[in-house]
Design a protein around this motif. Structure first.
Motif, PDB file in Angstrom:
ATOM      1  N   ALA A   1       0.826  -1.206   0.000  1.00 40.85           N
ATOM      2  CA  ALA A   1       0.000   0.000   0.000  1.00 40.85           C
ATOM      3  C   ALA A   1       0.865   1.263   0.000  1.00 40.85           C
ATOM      4  CB  ALA A   1      -0.921  -0.011   1.220  1.00 40.85           C
ATOM      5  N   LYS A   2       2.159   1.083  -0.008  1.00 40.22           N
ATOM      6  CA  LYS A   2       3.123   2.204  -0.077  1.00 40.22           C
ATOM      7  C   LYS A   2       2.979   3.181   1.090  1.00 40.22           C
ATOM      8  CE  LYS A   2       4.126   2.015  -4.974  1.00 40.22           C
ATOM      9  NZ  LYS A   2       3.151   1.007  -5.448  1.00 40.22           N
ATOM     10  N   VAL A   3       3.046   2.611   2.257  1.00 43.02           N
ATOM     11  CA  VAL A   3       3.042   3.439   3.462  1.00 43.02           C
ATOM     12  C   VAL A   3       4.442   4.040   3.620  1.00 43.02           C
ATOM     13  CG1 VAL A   3       2.904   3.369   5.997  1.00 43.02           C
ATOM     14  CG2 VAL A   3       1.302   2.023   4.615  1.00 43.02           C
ATOM     15  N   ASN A   4       4.538   5.345   3.944  1.00 42.73           N
ATOM     16  CA  ASN A   4       5.856   5.923   4.223  1.00 42.73           C
ATOM     17  C   ASN A   4       6.267   5.458   5.604  1.00 42.73           C
ATOM     18  OD1 ASN A   4       5.398   7.619   1.925  1.00 42.73           O
ATOM     19  ND2 ASN A   4       4.064   8.817   3.291  1.00 42.73           N
ATOM     20  N   ILE A   5       7.451   4.943   5.703  1.00 42.51           N
ATOM     21  CA  ILE A   5       7.875   4.396   7.000  1.00 42.51           C
ATOM     22  C   ILE A   5       9.041   5.208   7.551  1.00 42.51           C
ATOM     23  CG2 ILE A   5       8.789   2.371   8.196  1.00 42.51           C
ATOM     24  CD1 ILE A   5       7.366   0.784   5.804  1.00 42.51           C
ATOM     25  N   VAL A   6       8.880   5.670   8.796  1.00 41.57           N
ATOM     26  CA  VAL A   6       9.976   6.368   9.467  1.00 41.57           C
ATOM     27  C   VAL A   6      10.418   5.485  10.643  1.00 41.57           C
ATOM     28  CG1 VAL A   6      10.717   8.491  10.618  1.00 41.57           C
ATOM     29  CG2 VAL A   6       8.911   8.568   8.870  1.00 41.57           C
ATOM     30  N   LYS A   7      11.584   4.842  10.484  1.00 35.15           N
ATOM     31  CA  LYS A   7      12.078   3.985  11.564  1.00 35.15           C
ATOM     32  C   LYS A   7      13.027   4.773  12.459  1.00 35.15           C
ATOM     33  CE  LYS A   7      11.731  -0.252   8.881  1.00 35.15           C
ATOM     34  NZ  LYS A   7      12.507  -1.221   8.103  1.00 35.15           N
ATOM     35  N   ASN A   8      13.359   4.179  13.573  1.00 31.48           N
ATOM     36  CA  ASN A   8      14.245   4.827  14.560  1.00 31.48           C
ATOM     37  C   ASN A   8      13.762   6.232  14.914  1.00 31.48           C
ATOM     38  OD1 ASN A   8      16.135   2.687  14.665  1.00 31.48           O
ATOM     39  ND2 ASN A   8      16.874   3.353  12.679  1.00 31.48           N
ATOM     40  N   SER A   9      12.461   6.418  14.862  1.00 28.99           N
ATOM     41  CA  SER A   9      11.944   7.774  15.113  1.00 28.99           C
ATOM     42  C   SER A   9      11.907   8.038  16.621  1.00 28.99           C
ATOM     43  CB  SER A   9      10.534   7.910  14.549  1.00 28.99           C
ATOM     44  OG  SER A   9       9.653   7.086  15.269  1.00 28.99           O
ATOM     45  N   ASN A  10      12.273   9.239  16.950  1.00 27.98           N
ATOM     46  CA  ASN A  10      12.204   9.635  18.359  1.00 27.98           C
ATOM     47  C   ASN A  10      11.291  10.857  18.413  1.00 27.98           C
ATOM     48  OD1 ASN A  10      12.660  10.403  20.987  1.00 27.98           O
ATOM     49  ND2 ASN A  10      14.599  11.423  20.486  1.00 27.98           N
ATOM     50  N   ILE A  11      10.035  10.597  18.672  1.00 29.59           N
ATOM     51  CA  ILE A  11       9.061  11.696  18.621  1.00 29.59           C
ATOM     52  C   ILE A  11       9.225  12.594  19.845  1.00 29.59           C
ATOM     53  CG2 ILE A  11       6.596  12.251  18.652  1.00 29.59           C
ATOM     54  CD1 ILE A  11       6.210   9.688  16.958  1.00 29.59           C
ATOM     55  N   THR A  12       9.495  13.853  19.612  1.00 32.53           N
ATOM     56  CA  THR A  12       9.706  14.782  20.723  1.00 32.53           C
ATOM     57  C   THR A  12       8.475  15.629  20.978  1.00 32.53           C
ATOM     58  OG1 THR A  12      10.677  16.322  19.155  1.00 32.53           O
ATOM     59  CG2 THR A  12      12.200  14.965  20.444  1.00 32.53           C
ATOM     60  N   ASN A  13       7.637  15.745  19.966  1.00 34.92           N
ATOM     61  CA  ASN A  13       6.410  16.512  20.186  1.00 34.92           C
ATOM     62  C   ASN A  13       5.310  16.036  19.249  1.00 34.92           C
ATOM     63  OD1 ASN A  13       4.936  18.454  21.534  1.00 34.92           O
ATOM     64  ND2 ASN A  13       5.245  19.941  19.897  1.00 34.92           N
ATOM     65  N   ALA A  14       4.106  15.998  19.762  1.00 35.72           N
ATOM     66  CA  ALA A  14       2.947  15.670  18.929  1.00 35.72           C
ATOM     67  C   ALA A  14       1.799  16.533  19.413  1.00 35.72           C
ATOM     68  CB  ALA A  14       2.590  14.191  19.088  1.00 35.72           C
ATOM     69  N   SER A  15       1.211  17.277  18.488  1.00 36.22           N
ATOM     70  CA  SER A  15       0.127  18.158  18.927  1.00 36.22           C
ATOM     71  C   SER A  15      -0.841  18.408  17.783  1.00 36.22           C
ATOM     72  CB  SER A  15       0.704  19.487  19.414  1.00 36.22           C
ATOM     73  OG  SER A  15       1.434  20.077  18.368  1.00 36.22           O
ATOM     74  N   LYS A  16      -1.982  18.965  18.135  1.00 37.69           N
ATOM     75  CA  LYS A  16      -2.955  19.321  17.111  1.00 37.69           C
ATOM     76  C   LYS A  16      -3.107  20.830  17.122  1.00 37.69           C
ATOM     77  CE  LYS A  16      -7.501  18.357  15.293  1.00 37.69           C
ATOM     78  NZ  LYS A  16      -8.908  18.119  15.572  1.00 37.69           N
ATOM     79  N   ASN A  17      -2.840  21.438  15.963  1.00 35.65           N
ATOM     80  CA  ASN A  17      -3.014  22.886  15.847  1.00 35.65           C
ATOM     81  C   ASN A  17      -4.055  23.144  14.768  1.00 35.65           C
ATOM     82  OD1 ASN A  17      -0.697  23.239  17.625  1.00 35.65           O
ATOM     83  ND2 ASN A  17       0.484  22.571  15.837  1.00 35.65           N
ATOM     84  N   GLY A  18      -5.159  23.717  15.152  1.00 34.88           N
ATOM     85  CA  GLY A  18      -6.264  23.900  14.205  1.00 34.88           C
ATOM     86  C   GLY A  18      -6.763  22.543  13.787  1.00 34.88           C
ATOM     87  N   ASN A  19      -6.757  22.283  12.470  1.00 30.88           N
ATOM     88  CA  ASN A  19      -7.206  20.973  12.011  1.00 30.88           C
ATOM     89  C   ASN A  19      -6.051  20.044  11.683  1.00 30.88           C
ATOM     90  OD1 ASN A  19     -10.001  21.273  12.252  1.00 30.88           O
ATOM     91  ND2 ASN A  19     -10.074  22.484  10.369  1.00 30.88           N
ATOM     92  N   LEU A  20      -4.831  20.508  11.936  1.00 33.92           N
ATOM     93  CA  LEU A  20      -3.671  19.725  11.542  1.00 33.92           C
ATOM     94  C   LEU A  20      -2.927  19.141  12.737  1.00 33.92           C
ATOM     95  CD1 LEU A  20      -1.869  21.643   8.659  1.00 33.92           C
ATOM     96  CD2 LEU A  20      -3.238  19.571   8.516  1.00 33.92           C
TER      97      LEU A  20
END
Lengths: 351, 599
Positions: free
Chosen positions: A69-88
């Motif tokens: 299905a051609k999913v973009n894969i980000v390995k070894n990711s270290n997520i430092t922030n996740a938030s919702k701003n407006g609709n994004l």
């Protein structure tokens, strides 16, 4: 055409399957995995209950799903922030990369209960006390199951509900998979070491899934695994490194002591550090047990309190693999319907 | 004889009070057992009586212990108690000097100014006027503070104050009125006859300038007498019963009478001595952390007194003993709670199946206790330390011994506990050891208090310290900054605060924390907290951890397996028993030695 984007966090069964489904529906899906390999905890299991098929078989199925299905894969990711701003939704990684999307699926899964917290069972103190996950690693490696002295164990004890249904450690819920894992692993031990005696110490045997009961019967009838109803009170080490376990046989109504060469602790599931971290960053609601909380237990599963943010798999509650598949597909479906402006909230009526 | 009908309410109240008190005290003393009665008889004619008098003066009048809690609160209690007594004494002397008679009517000192308008006749009258007014001012300052405290308790260092019963409210209202009314009555009289001192005289002249004192004076005296009478009648049914009972209690205690595990008439003296000051409220973590509002010592004693004790209230207390530590009357609160638990106890278990088998013996016996078996790192550390120090010891409960009995004791199952104790006592006596070492403070307390063994009984921290001081083990001081959590049963329960600290300072850097020693908090998992649910226990645990983790130490140390296990549940910092740190130090120094030797 500008495709709508979805971020999926967590590359275990739930994340891979929901990513594959969403991508196959035409969304631009990016899947984040903190380690270098997709598959999550499944990579650590050799054979799966109740059919004994290989775990890697399922990993292959999932891999094919995300790749086709051609999913973009980000390995070894270290997520430092996740938030919702407006609709994004915005997700920032440790390397400075930023990703945006219109919807997000959290599939950050579970952690294995730290057996050291049940000090009385001696994990981390006595050499021959191991966890169910470590036993699975041994199976996976193809090495024989041996005591630390290198001897073939004659007696193996299996302790159910370690870190589950235990007020003393603060986890009052059932982890669902341990009972049947214990049955599965005891059969495997017996198949590898037919002369051994295997004792399962259980509170209740919750054989809720299809074919679980059959497996349990098989363990008793074909493999002569001993099931003793009673919670282990403590284990201590004998001079020879074997373990003396104290348990009450609640069916016979008497205290019991016996020695085993290896003691396997059936460790339960706890909400993962990743679930706690990213769930908190997004402002998601957590339930009393620390897992993510859906908008409604019956009708709004996978739907979080943040519009556009969904969750799948064991970050919501302990689940078996087939239940995770169903949940991942359901989360994908809910995400897609959200992106197509289907208003499920409209259906909620409270009496 | 000087008489006026307005004295009737006072006299009536005083007579009723006297009868009630005499009846109650005599019936309680009568119900005491023979030995205790004998102690009273012996005590009255001994020097102990002077000790008792001194204590009554310091505690019942000066309220020394309340002063220690908060000076404002202490002053309030002192001005009311000591001030009032001085006022009575002063009045008595004044009236006798004035009339030059040894005996006068008992109410004359109280209403002296009403009956004696012209008091400048006798020598020292001016001085008396001054002193009596000063004392009245002293008491009035206490009354105003008591009034302020009702609405603004924080000023007195109290976050919570006791919720009062109707009887208390009636007595309290009467008490509040007594001294202001006396002030008005004496001032009004002085306004007419000019027989007041600096306070009542000045106020009298002032009132005379705008009030029809001829009509008001008599009413004021009536009101004063009624307030007194009402207070006296309400007293035996209210918390003010403590005023007289505490005095008797102090005498009884000084005569050597102690509270027992069983509730008896001495307990009646104790519960009636509670002034419901509410100092115990703020000290109770079940209130401050777990938000249980009705089980604190003051309410518990109150419910016993009014015969409405519910089972839950008897069983939710952790018996951490903090309230007892701060009780200004030093009531043996834990014992009373256990004695009430006994009333709910049901079991008469058969422990015949427990047959201890020990073949060998040694001069030192080690009893780990069940909680230590559930925290094997402590057990391993202790066994290693014994071996390292070449101690000839016997691990009494290695393969599971007989329970020490303390858990049953805490549950009020004294009879069952006694059976276990008997079994253990027999076993230990047969072994003929010199020292009994235990890792569990819960076991330690029952060994010390209920076993009647003629051998030394020590906690492992005391034992390790002795080994170190005798040079039998070499301790290794680490760079770790540690804090120490006093286990309730070891600290307040057994008074062992110093040895663990001395030992810790030999293996790490002990940092002090805000609530330690007598002030220390409970881990929350006390075996006594039978009715507490897991959420309430967690609230206490988190509260305690907050205090321990405050300065971010490297390690939290404790000396109780149960505390260790409990605190480790939610602590982000390593929680260890002192013995573990000691053993870590020994092994580390050995490694250093080995590498040095090989170099």
């Amino acid at each position: 055409m500008n495709r709508k984007r979805v971020i999926v966090i967590g590359g275990g069964i739930a994340g891979m399957e929901s990513a594959a489904n969403l991508a196959s529906m035409g969304y631009d899906v990016t899947l984040f995995e903190k380690s270098q390999e997709l598959g999550g905890h499944l990579l650590g299991w050799e054979k799966l209950f109740p059919t004994m098929r290989m775990g890697k078989d399922v990993v292959k199925f999932l891999d094919k799903g995300v790749h086709l299905a051609k999913v973009n894969i980000v390995k070894n990711s270290n997520i430092t922030n996740a938030s919702k701003n407006g609709n994004l939704f915005t997700v920032s990684c440790g390397d400075g990369a930023k990703y945006e999307s219109e919807a997000l699926v959290l599939a950050t899964g579970y952690d294995i209960f730290d057996a050291k917290r049940k000090e009385e069972y001696g994990y981390g103190i006595y050499d021959n006390v191991i966890t169910s996950a470590e036993l699975e690693e041994i199976f996976l490696s193809g090495k024989p199951l041996l005591t630390t002295k290198g001897e073939i164990p004659k007696r193996v004890g299996i302790v159910h509900c370690v870190g589950s249904r235990d007020e003393k450690v603060g986890n009052v819920y059932c982890s669902k998979v341990c009972c049947v894992t214990a049955v599965k692993q005891s059969i495997e031990i017996k198949e590898k070491i037919p002369d051994s005696n295997v004792f399962c110490f259980y509170m209740d045997l919750r054989m809720f899934g299809m074919h679980f009961e059959t497996l349990y019967k098989q363990a008793q009838e074909k493999h002569a695994v001993n099931f003793i109803r009673g919670r282990l009170s403590e284990a201590c080490e004998n001079m020879d490194g074997s373990l003396l376990v104290k348990v009450e046989d609640t069916l016979a109504g008497k205290p019991l002591r016996m020695s085993v060469d290896i003691l396997v602790l059936m460790v339960g599931m706890v909400p993962s550090e990743g679930t706690k971290k990213i769930g908190t960053m997004l402002g998601m609601n957590f339930g009393a047990n620390g897992f993510l909380k859906s908008q409604d237990q019956h009708t709004m599963t996978s739907i979080s309190n943040i519009p556009g943010a969904f969750f799948a798999g064991c970050c919501g509650s302990p689940r078996t693999i087939n239940n995770v598949f169903a949940d991942a597909r359901s989360a994908a479906m809910m995400t897609a319907s959200y992106l197509e402006a289907y208003d499920i909230e409209e259906r909620i009526t409270y009496i | 004889m000087k008489y006026d009908p307005f004295v009737i309410p006072f006299c009536l109240g005083a007579i009723i009070l006297a009868f009630v008190l005499i009846y109650k005290y005599f019936s309680w003393i009568f119900a005491l057992n023979k030995t205790d009665k004998h102690k009273i008889l012996k005590g009255i004619f001994s020097v102990r009586i002077f000790k008792a008098i001194k204590e009554v003066f310091l505690e019942s009048l000066l309220h020394r212990k309340v002063f220690r809690v908060n000076p404002m609160l202490g002053y309030m209690h002192m001005s009311l108690a000591f001030g009032w007594l001085l006022l009575i004494l002063g009045g008595t002397i004044e009236s006798k000097v004035h009339s030059l008679k040894m005996f006068n009517t008992p109410y004359e000192p109280i209403f002296f100014k009403f009956f004696n308008h012209d008091i400048s006749m006798f020598s020292g009258a001016e001085e008396f006027k001054f002193v009596m007014d000063l004392l009245l001012l002293f008491v009035l300052s206490g009354v105003s503070l008591a009034f302020i405290k009702r609405f603004y308790s924080k000023l007195f260092g109290m976050k919570k104050t006791t919720k009062l019963k109707i009887g208390d409210w009636m007595a309290l209202t009467a008490l509040w009125f007594i001294f202001p009314l006396r002030f008005f009555a004496e001032s009004f009289t002085s306004g007419i006859y000019h027989n007041g001192g600096f306070l009542t005289g000045t106020a009298g002249n002032f009132f005379a300038s705008f009030l029809p004192l001829e009509n008001l004076t008599y009413i004021a005296w009536w009101a004063y007498s009624i307030a007194l009478g009402a207070f006296f009648i309400a007293l035996p049914f209210s918390r003010y019963m403590h005023i007289f009972t505490e005095v008797v209690l102090i005498f009884l205690r000084n005569f050597g009478i102690k509270s027992t595990k069983e509730y008896n008439s001495f307990s009646e003296f104790e519960i009636h001595s509670c002034s419901r000051c509410g100092i115990c409220l703020d000290k109770c973590q079940l209130l401050t952390a777990a938000r249980i509002k009705d089980t604190q010592a003051v309410y518990f004693l109150q419910s016993i007194r009014y015969n409405n004790l519910k089972e839950g209230k008897a069983f939710d207390c952790m018996l951490c003993g903090k309230c007892q530590e701060f009780c200004p009357v030093a009531i043996d609160l834990n014992n009373i709670r256990i004695s009430k638990r006994m009333e709910f106890a049901s079991g008469n278990n058969n422990f015949d199946y427990l047959i201890p088998k020990i073949e060998k013996t040694a001069p030192i016996i080690y009893f780990a206790g069940c909680m230590t078996h559930l925290t094997p790192t402590i057990k391993i550390a202790m066994e290693s330390i014994f071996k390292e120090s070449k101690t000839d010891y016997l691990f009494l409960d290695k393969d599971g011994g007989i329970c020490c009995g303390r858990p049953l004791m805490l549950a009020g199952e004294i009879l069952n506990a006694q059976k276990l104790i008997e079994k253990n006592v027999k076993l230990i006596k047969e072994l003929g050891a010199k020292t009994l070492v235990t890792s569990c403070p819960i076991c330690l307390k029952v060994f010390k208090e209920d076993y009647e063994l003629d051998i030394e009984i020590v906690h492992h921290t005391q034992f390790i310290l002795k080994l170190a001081e005798a040079g039998k083990i070499k301790l290794n001081k680490s760079d770790l900054n540690v804090v120490y959590h006093d286990p309730c049963e070891l600290g307040r329960g057994s008074g062992i605060y110093d040895e663990p600290r001395t030992l810790i300072n030999k293996v790490g850097n002990l940092k002090s924390i805000s609530q330690e020693k007598e002030l220390s908090l409970c881990c929350g998992s006390s075996l006594a907290g039978i009715q507490l649910n897991s959420v309430q226990k967690e609230l206490v645990r988190i509260d305690t951890l907050k205090a321990l983790e405050k300065n971010n130490p490297d390690c939290i140390l404790t000396a109780c397996p149960l505390c260790k296990k409990t605190l480790a549940k939610d602590s982000s910092i390593d929680v260890k028993d002192i013995s573990e740190l000691v053993w870590n130090g020994i092994t580390e120094s050995k490694i250093v030695e080995l590498t040095q030797n090989s170099n």
